[in-house]
Design a protein around this motif. Structure first.
Motif, PDB file in Angstrom:
ATOM      1  N   THR A   1       0.830  -1.204   0.000  1.00  0.00           N
ATOM      2  CA  THR A   1       0.000   0.000   0.000  1.00  0.00           C
ATOM      3  C   THR A   1       0.864   1.253   0.000  1.00  0.00           C
ATOM      4  OG1 THR A   1      -1.780  -1.157   1.153  1.00  0.00           O
ATOM      5  CG2 THR A   1      -1.804   1.252   1.266  1.00  0.00           C
ATOM      6  N   LEU A   2       1.910   1.249   0.799  1.00  0.00           N
ATOM      7  CA  LEU A   2       2.813   2.395   0.861  1.00  0.00           C
ATOM      8  C   LEU A   2       3.455   2.673  -0.499  1.00  0.00           C
ATOM      9  CD1 LEU A   2       4.527   4.543   2.332  1.00  0.00           C
ATOM     10  CD2 LEU A   2       6.074   2.694   3.010  1.00  0.00           C
ATOM     11  N   ILE A   3       4.011   1.652  -1.118  1.00  0.00           N
ATOM     12  CA  ILE A   3       4.673   1.833  -2.414  1.00  0.00           C
ATOM     13  C   ILE A   3       3.656   2.232  -3.483  1.00  0.00           C
ATOM     14  CG2 ILE A   3       5.988   0.685  -4.239  1.00  0.00           C
ATOM     15  CD1 ILE A   3       7.630   1.320  -1.738  1.00  0.00           C
ATOM     16  N   GLU A   4       2.485   1.638  -3.441  1.00  0.00           N
ATOM     17  CA  GLU A   4       1.442   1.989  -4.413  1.00  0.00           C
ATOM     18  C   GLU A   4       1.119   3.479  -4.338  1.00  0.00           C
ATOM     19  OE1 GLU A   4      -3.307   1.208  -4.834  1.00  0.00           O
ATOM     20  OE2 GLU A   4      -2.073  -0.492  -4.190  1.00  0.00           O
ATOM     21  N   HIS A   5       0.948   4.002  -3.137  1.00  0.00           N
ATOM     22  CA  HIS A   5       0.611   5.417  -2.995  1.00  0.00           C
ATOM     23  C   HIS A   5       1.798   6.322  -3.304  1.00  0.00           C
ATOM     24  CE1 HIS A   5      -3.070   3.830  -1.357  1.00  0.00           C
ATOM     25  NE2 HIS A   5      -3.580   5.033  -1.511  1.00  0.00           N
ATOM     26  N   CYS A   6       3.004   5.862  -3.024  1.00  0.00           N
ATOM     27  CA  CYS A   6       4.188   6.631  -3.436  1.00  0.00           C
ATOM     28  C   CYS A   6       4.254   6.715  -4.957  1.00  0.00           C
ATOM     29  CB  CYS A   6       5.466   5.997  -2.891  1.00  0.00           C
ATOM     30  SG  CYS A   6       5.763   6.265  -1.135  1.00  0.00           S
ATOM     31  N   LEU A   7       4.001   5.608  -5.627  1.00  0.00           N
ATOM     32  CA  LEU A   7       4.017   5.614  -7.098  1.00  0.00           C
ATOM     33  C   LEU A   7       2.953   6.562  -7.650  1.00  0.00           C
ATOM     34  CD1 LEU A   7       4.562   1.814  -7.820  1.00  0.00           C
ATOM     35  CD2 LEU A   7       6.123   3.687  -8.451  1.00  0.00           C
ATOM     36  N   LYS A   8       1.769   6.503  -7.079  1.00  0.00           N
ATOM     37  CA  LYS A   8       0.718   7.410  -7.552  1.00  0.00           C
ATOM     38  C   LYS A   8       1.129   8.861  -7.318  1.00  0.00           C
ATOM     39  CE  LYS A   8      -2.672   5.160  -5.366  1.00  0.00           C
ATOM     40  NZ  LYS A   8      -4.032   4.734  -4.934  1.00  0.00           N
ATOM     41  N   ARG A   9       1.654   9.136  -6.143  1.00  0.00           N
ATOM     42  CA  ARG A   9       2.029  10.511  -5.815  1.00  0.00           C
ATOM     43  C   ARG A   9       3.154  11.014  -6.728  1.00  0.00           C
ATOM     44  NH1 ARG A   9       3.206  14.801  -5.749  1.00  0.00           N
ATOM     45  NH2 ARG A   9       3.236  16.347  -4.086  1.00  0.00           N
ATOM     46  N   LEU A  10       4.051  10.125  -7.099  1.00  0.00           N
ATOM     47  CA  LEU A  10       5.186  10.507  -7.941  1.00  0.00           C
ATOM     48  C   LEU A  10       4.835  10.636  -9.419  1.00  0.00           C
ATOM     49  CD1 LEU A  10       7.932   8.263  -6.344  1.00  0.00           C
ATOM     50  CD2 LEU A  10       8.047  10.764  -6.563  1.00  0.00           C
ATOM     51  N   TYR A  11       3.967   9.769  -9.927  1.00  0.00           N
ATOM     52  CA  TYR A  11       3.804   9.652 -11.378  1.00  0.00           C
ATOM     53  C   TYR A  11       2.414   9.960 -11.921  1.00  0.00           C
ATOM     54  CZ  TYR A  11       8.363   7.543 -10.909  1.00  0.00           C
ATOM     55  OH  TYR A  11       9.688   7.334 -10.606  1.00  0.00           O
ATOM     56  N   VAL A  12       1.438  10.113 -11.059  1.00  0.00           N
ATOM     57  CA  VAL A  12       0.086  10.400 -11.531  1.00  0.00           C
ATOM     58  C   VAL A  12      -0.181  11.889 -11.315  1.00  0.00           C
ATOM     59  CG1 VAL A  12      -2.367   9.914 -11.261  1.00  0.00           C
ATOM     60  CG2 VAL A  12      -0.702   8.054 -11.032  1.00  0.00           C
TER      61      VAL A  12
ATOM     62  N   TRP B   1      12.170   0.628  -9.074  1.00  0.00           N
ATOM     63  CA  TRP B   1      12.052   1.706  -8.095  1.00  0.00           C
ATOM     64  C   TRP B   1      13.267   2.612  -8.249  1.00  0.00           C
ATOM     65  CZ3 TRP B   1       8.483   3.920  -5.378  1.00  0.00           C
ATOM     66  CH2 TRP B   1       8.794   4.692  -4.260  1.00  0.00           C
ATOM     67  N   GLN B   2      13.040   3.898  -8.343  1.00  0.00           N
ATOM     68  CA  GLN B   2      14.093   4.867  -8.665  1.00  0.00           C
ATOM     69  C   GLN B   2      14.862   5.372  -7.444  1.00  0.00           C
ATOM     70  OE1 GLN B   2      14.573   5.625 -12.111  1.00  0.00           O
ATOM     71  NE2 GLN B   2      13.247   3.826 -12.106  1.00  0.00           N
ATOM     72  N   TYR B   3      14.529   4.911  -6.262  1.00  0.00           N
ATOM     73  CA  TYR B   3      15.136   5.408  -5.032  1.00  0.00           C
ATOM     74  C   TYR B   3      15.697   4.245  -4.229  1.00  0.00           C
ATOM     75  CZ  TYR B   3      12.238   9.292  -6.503  1.00  0.00           C
ATOM     76  OH  TYR B   3      11.644  10.280  -7.244  1.00  0.00           O
ATOM     77  N   ASP B   4      16.368   4.553  -3.128  1.00  0.00           N
ATOM     78  CA  ASP B   4      16.870   3.498  -2.253  1.00  0.00           C
ATOM     79  C   ASP B   4      15.700   2.716  -1.672  1.00  0.00           C
ATOM     80  OD1 ASP B   4      19.537   4.185  -2.649  1.00  0.00           O
ATOM     81  OD2 ASP B   4      19.589   5.524  -0.904  1.00  0.00           O
ATOM     82  N   LEU B   5      15.937   1.446  -1.431  1.00  0.00           N
ATOM     83  CA  LEU B   5      14.895   0.574  -0.890  1.00  0.00           C
ATOM     84  C   LEU B   5      15.108   0.243   0.584  1.00  0.00           C
ATOM     85  CD1 LEU B   5      14.486  -1.873  -3.901  1.00  0.00           C
ATOM     86  CD2 LEU B   5      12.803  -0.230  -3.082  1.00  0.00           C
ATOM     87  N   ASP B   6      16.096   0.881   1.208  1.00  0.00           N
ATOM     88  CA  ASP B   6      16.358   0.571   2.610  1.00  0.00           C
ATOM     89  C   ASP B   6      15.226   1.095   3.497  1.00  0.00           C
ATOM     90  OD1 ASP B   6      17.493   3.279   4.053  1.00  0.00           O
ATOM     91  OD2 ASP B   6      17.909   3.222   1.893  1.00  0.00           O
ATOM     92  N   ILE B   7      15.149   0.584   4.689  1.00  0.00           N
ATOM     93  CA  ILE B   7      14.055   0.902   5.607  1.00  0.00           C
ATOM     94  C   ILE B   7      13.965   2.403   5.869  1.00  0.00           C
ATOM     95  CG2 ILE B   7      13.258   0.643   8.003  1.00  0.00           C
ATOM     96  CD1 ILE B   7      14.331  -2.235   7.912  1.00  0.00           C
ATOM     97  N   ASP B   8      15.084   3.032   6.208  1.00  0.00           N
ATOM     98  CA  ASP B   8      15.044   4.455   6.562  1.00  0.00           C
ATOM     99  C   ASP B   8      14.550   5.317   5.409  1.00  0.00           C
ATOM    100  OD1 ASP B   8      15.885   4.076   9.179  1.00  0.00           O
ATOM    101  OD2 ASP B   8      18.006   4.159   8.631  1.00  0.00           O
ATOM    102  N   THR B   9      14.989   5.025   4.198  1.00  0.00           N
ATOM    103  CA  THR B   9      14.557   5.811   3.045  1.00  0.00           C
ATOM    104  C   THR B   9      13.063   5.631   2.799  1.00  0.00           C
ATOM    105  OG1 THR B   9      16.741   5.663   2.016  1.00  0.00           O
ATOM    106  CG2 THR B   9      14.896   6.187   0.571  1.00  0.00           C
ATOM    107  N   ILE B  10      12.610   4.399   2.736  1.00  0.00           N
ATOM    108  CA  ILE B  10      11.206   4.125   2.437  1.00  0.00           C
ATOM    109  C   ILE B  10      10.279   4.706   3.513  1.00  0.00           C
ATOM    110  CG2 ILE B  10       9.467   2.285   2.188  1.00  0.00           C
ATOM    111  CD1 ILE B  10      11.260   2.608  -0.258  1.00  0.00           C
TER     112      ILE B  10
END
Length: 153
Positions: A60-71, A133-142
């Motif tokens: 859910t988090l990644i889905e909404h990040c993608l929408k916020r970034l690209y839609v 994914w265009q950014y770091d995938l580590d816990i702190d970044t996400i």
């Protein structure tokens, strides 16, 4: 005439009462009478539910990040950002309560991205989303970076 008699266990007939009975037996150290088979099943299910919760929240988090970034739908940004904040809070809380879930992060985050990408591509087919994914995938970044802040809007 034969009569059918049901021999349901307490576990099958009243789960809440079974949990109370099991707790009482464990506190009394009456281990010989604990329904060990069902207790083990429930403990395993509890661990799996924590794993499933993390996987679902990440998706859910990644889905909404993608929408916020690209839609490009500014009227939706606030709602997507609220969902992102909520999922981040709940993921942080779960990781605080269950730190061993951190060991599953790399496995879960990649899967979450794949599922989220599939969802947003289905829901917003008129928009282009990256294959990776265009950014770091580590816990702190996400869990902390607002990726869209540096994007041109």
């Amino acid at each position: 005439m034969t009569q059918s008699i049901s021999h349901k266990s307490l576990y099958e007939s009243d789960f809440l009462l079974w949990t109370q009975d099991t707790i009482a037996k464990l506190k009394a150290k009456d281990f010989d009478h604990v329904d060990l088979e069902n207790l083990l099943e429930e403990i395993e299910a509890l661990g799996n539910s924590y794993r499933d919760e993390l996987a679902s929240r990440l998706e859910t988090l990644i889905e909404h990040c993608l929408k916020r970034l690209y839609v490009d739908m500014p009227q939706e940004f606030n709602g997507w950002e609220r969902t992102i904040r909520e999922q981040r809070r709940r993921i942080k809380r779960r990781l605080q309560k269950t730190p061993s879930l951190r060991t599953l992060w790399d496995e879960f985050i990649l899967e979450a991205f794949e599922f989220a990408l599939e969802t947003v591509r289905d829901d917003y087919s008129q928009y282009q989303f990256p294959d990776t994914w265009q950014y770091d995938l580590d816990i702190d970044t996400i869990l902390n970076i607002d990726f869209w802040v540096n994007c041109q809007e």
